[in-house]
Design a protein around this motif. Structure first.
Motif, short mmCIF file in Angstrom:
data_model
loop_
_atom_site.label_atom_id
_atom_site.label_comp_id
_atom_site.label_asym_id
_atom_site.label_seq_id
_atom_site.Cartn_x
_atom_site.Cartn_y
_atom_site.Cartn_z
N ALA A 1 -21.81 -59.44 -8.38
CA ALA A 1 -21.71 -60.31 -9.91
C ALA A 1 -20.40 -60.10 -10.31
O ALA A 1 -19.53 -59.09 -9.86
CB ALA A 1 -22.40 -59.36 -10.80
N TYR A 2 -19.61 -60.86 -11.08
CA TYR A 2 -18.43 -60.89 -11.61
C TYR A 2 -18.09 -59.64 -12.47
O TYR A 2 -19.18 -59.32 -13.24
CB TYR A 2 -18.26 -62.02 -12.48
CG TYR A 2 -17.87 -63.50 -11.34
CD1 TYR A 2 -16.84 -63.42 -10.83
CD2 TYR A 2 -18.97 -64.27 -11.46
CE1 TYR A 2 -16.67 -64.62 -9.95
CE2 TYR A 2 -18.61 -65.59 -10.77
CZ TYR A 2 -17.60 -65.72 -9.74
OH TYR A 2 -17.51 -66.54 -8.94
N GLU A 3 -16.92 -59.22 -12.54
CA GLU A 3 -16.66 -57.77 -13.29
C GLU A 3 -15.57 -58.00 -13.99
O GLU A 3 -14.56 -58.79 -13.60
CB GLU A 3 -16.62 -56.65 -12.25
CG GLU A 3 -17.79 -56.38 -11.25
CD GLU A 3 -17.74 -55.32 -10.39
OE1 GLU A 3 -18.46 -54.65 -9.87
OE2 GLU A 3 -16.50 -55.37 -9.90
N GLN A 4 -15.22 -57.24 -15.14
CA GLN A 4 -14.12 -57.11 -15.50
C GLN A 4 -13.60 -55.66 -15.65
O GLN A 4 -14.19 -54.75 -15.71
CB GLN A 4 -13.99 -57.46 -17.26
CG GLN A 4 -12.62 -57.59 -17.88
CD GLN A 4 -12.79 -57.80 -19.40
OE1 GLN A 4 -13.52 -57.00 -20.11
NE2 GLN A 4 -12.11 -59.00 -19.77
N TRP A 5 -12.38 -55.45 -14.95
CA TRP A 5 -11.89 -54.01 -14.73
C TRP A 5 -11.31 -53.37 -15.66
O TRP A 5 -11.11 -54.09 -16.78
CB TRP A 5 -10.98 -54.08 -13.33
CG TRP A 5 -11.93 -54.43 -12.18
CD1 TRP A 5 -13.24 -54.65 -12.26
CD2 TRP A 5 -11.41 -54.93 -11.09
NE1 TRP A 5 -13.63 -55.01 -10.76
CE2 TRP A 5 -12.60 -55.16 -9.91
CE3 TRP A 5 -10.21 -54.77 -10.43
CZ2 TRP A 5 -12.41 -55.60 -8.60
CZ3 TRP A 5 -9.92 -55.10 -8.90
CH2 TRP A 5 -11.20 -55.41 -8.40
N SER A 6 -10.61 -52.28 -15.57
CA SER A 6 -10.17 -51.56 -16.51
C SER A 6 -10.92 -51.20 -17.51
O SER A 6 -10.45 -51.11 -18.85
CB SER A 6 -8.72 -52.07 -16.88
OG SER A 6 -8.09 -51.26 -17.96
N ARG A 7 -12.13 -50.82 -17.23
CA ARG A 7 -13.25 -50.35 -18.41
C ARG A 7 -14.09 -49.36 -17.61
O ARG A 7 -14.18 -49.33 -16.41
CB ARG A 7 -13.83 -51.53 -19.00
CG ARG A 7 -14.59 -52.56 -17.84
CD ARG A 7 -14.86 -53.72 -18.48
NE ARG A 7 -15.62 -53.95 -19.72
CZ ARG A 7 -17.04 -53.78 -19.56
NH1 ARG A 7 -17.91 -54.04 -18.34
NH2 ARG A 7 -17.76 -53.80 -20.73
N THR A 8 -15.01 -48.87 -18.40
CA THR A 8 -15.96 -48.04 -17.79
C THR A 8 -17.34 -48.28 -18.23
O THR A 8 -17.82 -48.81 -19.46
CB THR A 8 -15.66 -46.45 -18.11
OG1 THR A 8 -14.40 -45.91 -17.83
CG2 THR A 8 -16.94 -45.31 -17.65
N THR A 9 -18.32 -48.27 -17.21
CA THR A 9 -19.70 -48.50 -17.49
C THR A 9 -20.65 -47.48 -17.06
O THR A 9 -20.14 -46.69 -16.48
CB THR A 9 -20.12 -49.80 -16.65
OG1 THR A 9 -19.97 -49.61 -15.08
CG2 THR A 9 -19.45 -50.97 -17.08
N THR A 10 -21.69 -47.36 -17.59
CA THR A 10 -22.80 -46.49 -17.29
C THR A 10 -23.84 -47.25 -16.52
O THR A 10 -24.45 -48.14 -16.98
CB THR A 10 -23.17 -45.73 -18.60
OG1 THR A 10 -22.05 -45.12 -19.19
CG2 THR A 10 -24.24 -44.82 -18.15
N GLU A 11 -24.16 -46.52 -15.34
CA GLU A 11 -25.14 -47.17 -14.74
C GLU A 11 -26.34 -46.19 -14.48
O GLU A 11 -25.86 -44.90 -13.91
CB GLU A 11 -24.76 -47.81 -13.28
CG GLU A 11 -23.66 -48.77 -13.60
CD GLU A 11 -22.74 -49.30 -12.46
OE1 GLU A 11 -22.40 -48.29 -11.81
OE2 GLU A 11 -22.31 -50.37 -12.40
N TYR A 12 -27.57 -46.35 -14.33
CA TYR A 12 -28.55 -45.58 -14.12
C TYR A 12 -29.12 -45.72 -12.64
O TYR A 12 -29.79 -47.06 -12.39
CB TYR A 12 -29.71 -45.68 -15.13
CG TYR A 12 -29.16 -45.26 -16.40
CD1 TYR A 12 -28.97 -43.87 -16.86
CD2 TYR A 12 -28.77 -46.54 -17.33
CE1 TYR A 12 -28.50 -43.95 -18.38
CE2 TYR A 12 -28.30 -45.98 -18.70
CZ TYR A 12 -28.04 -45.03 -19.29
OH TYR A 12 -27.72 -44.69 -20.47
N VAL A 13 -29.09 -44.86 -11.79
CA VAL A 13 -29.35 -45.17 -10.50
C VAL A 13 -30.52 -44.11 -9.88
O VAL A 13 -30.35 -43.08 -9.95
CB VAL A 13 -28.02 -44.83 -9.52
CG1 VAL A 13 -28.42 -45.54 -8.13
CG2 VAL A 13 -27.01 -45.86 -10.05
#
Length: 576
Positions: free
Chosen positions: A404-416
């Motif tokens: 998937a396309y992403e925008q960098w220089s940021r933080t995301t939270t992912e539940y795995v």
């Protein structure tokens, strides 16, 4: 036998199937010749075919409406890891040799509503032919399927669903086989048929859902939630807005006559008479910021829209589209829209099945405290774009999925989902675009621990050359050393990366240079026992990373020729 001139003689040729084993085929002919001239004057052919040990195996394919269904069926056997594709029109009987058989089929099924379209995997119970079993059946019945879906605590939309299944046999009594399935975008639901519990060997299977924060979250002015599907390549305007709505028929230019669409959300009905490009261009020319296309068939609509720069284009299923169309026609319609092109949170959830697909609800409902919480940061200049994703790789073969396309220089939270080592492991990759074009980084994680928080960084300074993953130098029996160095690997453990800039690798023995390549890979021939050094350097200038513009890494190793009979082995490198 000799027959006198003008005479007759009767000859009996008896072909007795009881005297030959099953699976025998032979043929020939009886020839009469003139003894004086050697000319053939008569001949009679004969043949015998005795069928091998075979049994009837009947496949029935039934749709969700209970009627016979036509489609392709994959026939799996314990004798091979490969399946055979069989065309079935409702029912088909095959003649098969002794063995154990399972049939599977992927079929379209109606979803929970009239405008929903799903796909189902039908799996028959395993059937044994021979050893006292004179016939068998494979009942592929879509009336028995159950919808499989994930329910998350935070509002999300599903972007990917993968099912993978492996059948193994105990004590080497069969050849293991597997089947995998990536749900196509046009389907809005996934369904599985229940199976009987495996008693001989094992069945391992999983469903991997990828979900994300909604791209487009919409509700009508009367409070009715609308499920919008963003179209490929559409423009986004992050944030919330309330737009007046207008209805423009099929979306052709003539449908905009006398219509003020400037600054409004235009709703149109999909029609084959108007191309996707025409719909988009006409809406953009009318000054609309948002175009919503109501699908005219069950399922999701995905189309590419050219020539509509700056226009947000989304589709909606028929049922959801009825309300906004009605409100737009009344000239009092409003739509509350929130757009978020790149998500702040997402989910990678895995539901596991052991020995059986149960005949019960297949809803997977973890709360946010159950999966691992992965805080993912990508180090790059603000605004840097890329693409990537996390894949679940089955323990028995390759994985399925997409980036998937992403925008960098940021933080995301992912539940795995954690605790997945019984069925597979996680693989993740990220690749840059624009100023970061061609740079990539990837890594593997065996399993996460549920409930634990992880902090993960990609392209983390200092980026330097690293070995690992598939980047492992190796030697061969011909005393050749091969290497490939991941020159731009980030600082997080286990990540390897490479990409642009200039790269050079050089092999030394003492101060003597044996081989050098203006690349991250190379090889050297005719090595003898002794101590060596491999040096990798890289230089780059890119706006994506202001740091780590050059790197130099040295490894040392002791080389010994391989023992006789060993074709290849990894070279034991030590980082200096």
């Amino acid at each position: 036998m000799t027959v006198p001139a003008h005479g007759t003689t009767e000859v009996s040729l008896t072909l007795d199937p009881s005297k030959v084993p099953a699976g025998t085929t032979f043929s020939g002919h009886v020839v009469a010749t003139d003894t004086a001239t050697g000319t053939t004057v008569a001949h009679t052919g004969f043949a015998l075919f005795k069928e091998a040990e075979m049994y009837d195996y009947t496949i029935t394919l039934t749709g969700r409406d209970g009627k016979p269904l036509s489609g392709n069926v994959a026939l799996h056997t314990a004798d091979s890891s490969e399946s055979t594709l069989i065309a079935v029109d409702g029912e088909k009987t095959l003649r098969l040799p002794p063995g154990r058989y399972t049939a599977t089929a992927y079929v379209e099924v109606p979803g929970d509503t009239a405008d929903s379209l799903g796909q189902a995997l039908l799996i028959s119970d395993e059937t044994t032919l021979g050893d006292g079993h004179t016939s068998g059946t494979a009942d592929l019945d879509a009336t028995k399927v159950r919808k499989a879906y994930a329910v998350t605590e935070r509002e999300s939309e599903e972007t990917q669903a993968v099912f993978n299944r492996q059948r193994t046999y105990a004590n080497g009594t069969g050849v293991n086989w597997s089947t995998s399935w990536l749900l196509a975008d046009m389907y809005d639901s996934l369904h599985l048929a229940p199976t009987k519990k495996v008693s001989d060997g094992s069945l391992r299977a999983f469903l991997h859902w990828r979900l994300r924060e909604k791209v487009l979250d919409a509700a009508t002015g009367t409070g009715r939630d609308i499920e919008l599907t963003p179209q490929p390549g559409t423009a986004y305007r992050d944030g919330s807005s309330t737009l007046r709505t207008v209805y423009a028929g099929r979306g052709a230019a003539a449908d905009y006559t006398g219509l003020d669409a400037r600054g409004k959300a235009v709703i149109v009905d999909r029609s084959e008479d108007v191309t996707a490009t025409e719909r988009a261009r006409t809406a953009a020319d009318a000054g609309a910021p948002l175009l919503i296309v109501v699908n005219n068939t069950p399922g999701r609509l995905y189309q590419s829209y050219d020539g509509a720069d700056g226009l947000t284009v989304a589709s909606v299923r028929q049922g959801d589209g009825a309300r906004p169309v009605s409100e737009a026609k009344s000239e009092s319609g409003r739509l509350h829209v929130r757009q978020q092109q790149y998500p702040d949170y997402g989910y990678d959830l895995v539901q596991q099945f052991e020995d059986v697909v149960p005949d019960r609800s297949l809803a997977y409902r973890p709360d946010d405290g159950e999966p691992a919480r992965v805080r993912t940061g990508v180090y790059a200049a603000p605004g840097t774009l890329g693409y990537g994703g996390r894949y679940f790789i089955p323990a028995w073969g390759p994985g399925l999925g997409g980036d998937a396309y992403e925008q960098w220089s940021r933080t995301t939270t992912e539940y795995v989902t954690g605790g997945t080592t019984a069925v597979g492991s996680w693989y993740e990759q990220h690749t840059g675009l624009g100023a970061a074009d061609g740079y990539f980084e990837r890594g593997e994680t065996d399993s996460y621990t549920g409930g634990r928080q992880y902090d993960v960084a990609w392209f983390k300074p200092v980026q330097a050359a690293r070995l690992g993953d598939t980047y492992v130098p190796y030697q061969t029996s011909t005393n050749t050393l091969n290497w490939n160095v991941a020159v731009w690997s980030g600082g997080d453990a286990g990540h390897v990366g490479a990409g642009g800039g200039t790269k050079q690798t050089t092999l030394y023995r003492g101060d003597a240079q044996l081989a050098t390549f203006k690349a991250q890979s190379g090889r050297a021939y005719n090595l003898t026992a002794g101590s060596y050094r491999l040096v990798a350097t890289g230089q780059r200038t890119t706006a994506a990373w202001t740091g780590s513009t050059s790197t130099r890494t040295t490894w040392s190793f002791d080389y010994k020729p391989l023992p006789a009979g060993t074709a290849r082995a990894d070279a034991p490198m030590r980082r200096c």
